[in-house]
Design an enzyme around this catalytic site. Structure first.
Site, PDB file in Angstrom:
ATOM      1  N   GLU A  43       0.950  -1.290  -0.043  1.00 13.77           N
ATOM      2  CA  GLU A  43       0.045   0.024   0.053  1.00 13.77           C
ATOM      3  C   GLU A  43       0.964   1.138  -0.111  1.00 13.77           C
ATOM      4  O   GLU A  43       1.647   1.358   1.038  1.00 13.77           O
ATOM      5  CB  GLU A  43      -0.994   0.013   1.101  1.00 13.77           C
ATOM      6  CG  GLU A  43      -2.105  -0.950   1.246  1.00 13.77           C
ATOM      7  CD  GLU A  43      -3.045  -0.928   2.387  1.00 13.77           C
ATOM      8  OE1 GLU A  43      -2.974   0.165   3.102  1.00 13.77           O
ATOM      9  OE2 GLU A  43      -3.683  -1.634   2.767  1.00 13.77           O
ATOM     10  N   ASP A  54      -5.793   8.509   9.723  1.00 15.62           N
ATOM     11  CA  ASP A  54      -4.388   8.261  10.091  1.00 15.62           C
ATOM     12  C   ASP A  54      -3.906   8.751  11.512  1.00 15.62           C
ATOM     13  O   ASP A  54      -4.356   9.840  11.857  1.00 15.62           O
ATOM     14  CB  ASP A  54      -3.443   8.672   9.056  1.00 15.62           C
ATOM     15  CG  ASP A  54      -3.456   8.132   7.860  1.00 15.62           C
ATOM     16  OD1 ASP A  54      -3.569   6.609   7.902  1.00 15.62           O
ATOM     17  OD2 ASP A  54      -3.488   8.688   6.900  1.00 15.62           O
TER      18      ASP A  54
END
Length: 267
Positions: A43, A54
């Site tokens: 990824e 995140d």
């Protein structure tokens, strides 16, 4: 398209790294190290100024990459450079939807195809609003990777039915980041997804130790590891950026990455 050919009992190892952290050149080296460590796919995160999913570790990586001028176009082109330099496993572009919206659709998908990107993951785009993007992915032979978190049975069925490549099971609510433990309900949730899915089911968000890998591999078809690896890159960034210590730092990173690989042995 991503179609994993797993041997019986084999488990997926899908690492995440941020494009351009600590530099474009070293991102390529890190990808090669991850491939050598046993990764089945990578990824590649596009740094974004408002990364809603995140935690602090990946936020810092995004900030470092953005400060170096990284953007979605450069990140896509970086995937192409990875391929030219020996990365043979699939590369999945992990990006928030806003940078995609800023690009012309035909141009965006032409870039993905030109740079041999196999999958696309947009964590902030709700399933109910993703049909157009999914159709474009199918048209261009790119797997649209679906994230699933605990939700209603009907919605879960709908998401899993159209999933491609692998189903990305979110291990816990909230943002990414290293976690010491997971809620007991994760077991039932993964089992439910496994029963519904026709493709591999991988678990991510917070996987940071070998013990957690082993635990999740008993429930699922593999793991996605992000923050732990990005934190290691942060720790090694000075050595990675210095030409005289880079190779030693890359070897240290590869050795660390191997601890998350299904091929890793303590013997």
């Amino acid at each position: 398209m991503i179609k994993f050919q797993l041997e019986q009992g084999e488990k997926l190892f899908i690492p995440f790294i941020t494009a351009g952290d600590p530099s474009e050149e070293i991102t390529i080296d890190l990808a090669i190290s991850l491939q050598a460590a046993g990764a089945h796919a990578i990824e590649l995160g596009v740094p974004y100024s408002d990364p809603l999913a995140d935690g602090p570790v990946i936020q810092r990586a995004s900030k470092r990459a953005l400060n170096h001028g990284m953007n979605i176009i450069k990140a896509i082109e970086l995937a192409g450079k990875m391929k030219k330099n020996g990365v043979k496993i699939p590369v999945i572009l992990f990006t928030y939807y806003n940078p995609v919206l800023q690009l012309d659709t035909e141009y965006f998908f032409a870039l993905l195809r030109k740079n041999r990107i196999s999958g696309l993951l947009t964590p902030d785009l709700p399933f109910e609003e993703s049909s157009e993007l999914q159709k474009n992915c199918q048209t261009h032979d790119i797997s649209y990777i679906s994230l699933v978190a605990p939700t209603s049975k009907e919605r879960l069925v709908n998401i899993v039915e159209q999933a491609e490549g692998f189903v990305y099971c979110v291990s816990s609510l909230g943002v990414t980041g290293v976690r010491q433990s997971f809620d007991a309900s994760i077991t039932e949730f993964i089992q439910q997804v496994k029963q519904l899915s026709h493709i591999p089911v991988a678990v991510g968000f917070g996987i940071s130790t070998r013990e957690q890998v082993d635990s999740m591999n008993k429930l699922s078809d593999g793991v996605v590891v992000g923050s732990a690896l990005v934190k290691k890159i942060e720790e090694l960034q000075e050595q990675l950026l210095a030409s005289d210590t880079r190779q030693d730092a890359l070897r240290e990173f590869e050795t660390y990455a191997k601890t998350f690989s299904p091929h890793y042995s303590f013997k």
